[in-house]
Design an enzyme around this catalytic site. Structure first.
Site, PDB file in Angstrom:
ATOM      1  N   LYS A 133       0.835  -1.210   0.000  1.00  0.00           N
ATOM      2  CA  LYS A 133       0.000   0.000   0.000  1.00  0.00           C
ATOM      3  C   LYS A 133       0.865   1.254   0.000  1.00  0.00           C
ATOM      4  O   LYS A 133       1.750   1.421   0.846  1.00  0.00           O
ATOM      5  CB  LYS A 133      -0.899   0.023   1.236  1.00  0.00           C
ATOM      6  CG  LYS A 133      -2.032  -0.979   1.162  1.00  0.00           C
ATOM      7  CD  LYS A 133      -2.751  -1.075   2.476  1.00  0.00           C
ATOM      8  CE  LYS A 133      -3.954  -0.180   2.541  1.00  0.00           C
ATOM      9  NZ  LYS A 133      -4.653  -0.331   3.847  1.00  0.00           N
TER      10      LYS A 133
HETATM   11  C1  E4P Z   1      -8.123  -0.299   4.302  1.00  0.00           C
HETATM   12  O1  E4P Z   1      -7.316  -0.614   3.441  1.00  0.00           O
HETATM   13  C2  E4P Z   1      -8.155   1.029   4.917  1.00  0.00           C
HETATM   14  O2  E4P Z   1      -6.905   1.348   5.450  1.00  0.00           O
HETATM   15  C3  E4P Z   1      -9.244   1.104   5.954  1.00  0.00           C
HETATM   16  O3  E4P Z   1     -10.425   0.573   5.394  1.00  0.00           O
HETATM   17  C4  E4P Z   1      -9.473   2.491   6.503  1.00  0.00           C
HETATM   18  O4  E4P Z   1     -10.631   2.511   7.291  1.00  0.00           O
HETATM   19  P1  E4P Z   1     -11.000   3.722   8.273  1.00  0.00           P
HETATM   20  O5  E4P Z   1     -11.363   4.909   7.447  1.00  0.00           O
HETATM   21  O6  E4P Z   1     -12.152   3.207   9.059  1.00  0.00           O
HETATM   22  O7  E4P Z   1      -9.784   3.989   9.105  1.00  0.00           O
END
Ligand code: E4P
Length: 308
Positions: A133
């Site tokens: 990521k």
């Molecule tokens: C997943 O890849 C993301 O990092 C995650 O869904 C973020 O979620 P949040 O906005 O609840 O922190």
């Protein structure tokens, strides 16, 4: 009385595919959004299947074993926390060896692409099924472009606009389908009164004009209705926190029927834009304040684990 396994499956055939609890008409891949392998174990037990997992620095900072150390005032060195992330990801890999596992580089607003790429190469070697990521920022995209050229699989996170998704498409042109994900964050748009689900719908529509090499991973999911509407829209992947997945399971893994309607409440609509996918990625307007805020939050949570 015990029924033969075949008989039980034939009863359940209208609901599930033989051998798993996956609903028959579920084409979207379902991921767990979390940093605790115990949750992975529990979700596999409940669902009978899991296609992958996304992690991020905040989720790792919430891991109960990390919390245990922190509550005793035992912070980690930089090396120790990276080892902890690697061991956590390896444990998840053991549970879903065939699924994709997203591992996030550290990127604050001052981190250059070269540094993100260095981390990415190291993280990619941790397990055979990683997607790395990167933030959908200028430096993140620059790093992702190089990563793809180096044969890494990538997941561009903290995406809040169609232009950012177009830049992801352009920066990773030539990659194989499945090697590139884009993660639009719907919950964080909802949080500020914008209908995050519009973004999923618009990106999917915009990508119809492309070659299909980027898969849309619906992220920042907060409730069952996000899941149901993303399924109806045909998101390639959806990542869900433990509680939402558990609730979906308790409700019998429903998939939306043709008459399903999503009610966005009072959220403001996000209008669709005609965005040309053939530009160079640097030509798109990729700045978004939630991307910057997201990077700040992820890095603050990660730094909170580390000894001064
Ligand atoms: C997943 O890849 C993301 O990092 C995650 O869904 C973020 O979620 P949040 O906005 O609840 O922190």
């Amino acid at each position: 009385m015990r029924f033969p396994e075949e008989y039980v499956f034939s009863i359940m055939d209208s609901l599930v595919i033989r051998g798993t609890m996956r609903p028959k008409d579920l084409k979207t891949r379902i991921f767990l959004d979390g940093g605790d392998p115990e949750e992975t174990r529990e979700i596999i037990r409940l669902l009978g299947f899991l296609d992958g997992q996304t992690t991020n620095p905040t989720l790792i900072s919430k891991n109960p074993r990390a919390r245990y150390h922190l509550e005793r005032g035992e912070k980690f060195t930089r090396e120790e926390i990276l080892d902890f992330y690697r061991e956590t990801v390896r444990e998840i890999h053991e549970l879903i060896p065939e699924g994709s596992i997203s591992v996030e580089v550290y990127g604050d607003l001052l981190t250059f692409a070269e540094e993100m790429l260095r981390q990415a190469k190291e993280m990619f070697s941790w397990i055979p099924n990683a997607h790395i990521k990167f933030p959908t920022s200028r430096e993140g995209l620059k790093a992702a472009e190089q990563a793809v050229k180096n044969g890494l699989r990538v997941n561009l996170t903290l995406c809040f606009t169609q232009e950012q998704a177009a830049a992801v498409y352009a920066a990773t042109r030539g990659a194989k389908r499945g090697d590139v994900y884009v993660s639009p964050f719907i919950g964080r748009l909802d949080d500020r009164g914008e209908n995050g689900m519009d973004l999923i719908s618009h990106i999917l529509k915009m990508y119809q004009k492309g070659d299909g090499h980027v898969m849309v991973l619906t992220a920042s999911v907060r409730k069952i209705d996000h899941l149901l509407f993303a399924l109806k829209l045909g998101s390639d992947i959806i990542t869900l926190p433990f509680n939402v997945l558990k609730e979906w399971c308790e409700r019998g893994l429903p998939v939306p029927q043709v008459d399903y309607v999503y009610h966005p409440g009072n959220f403001k609509n996000i209008p669709f834009k005609e965005v040309d996918l053939t530009e160079n990625w640097q030509a798109y307007d990729i700045r978004h304040e939630l991307t910057d805020k997201g990077m700040e939050r992820f890095s603050a949570d990660w730094n909170g684990l580390i000894k001064a």
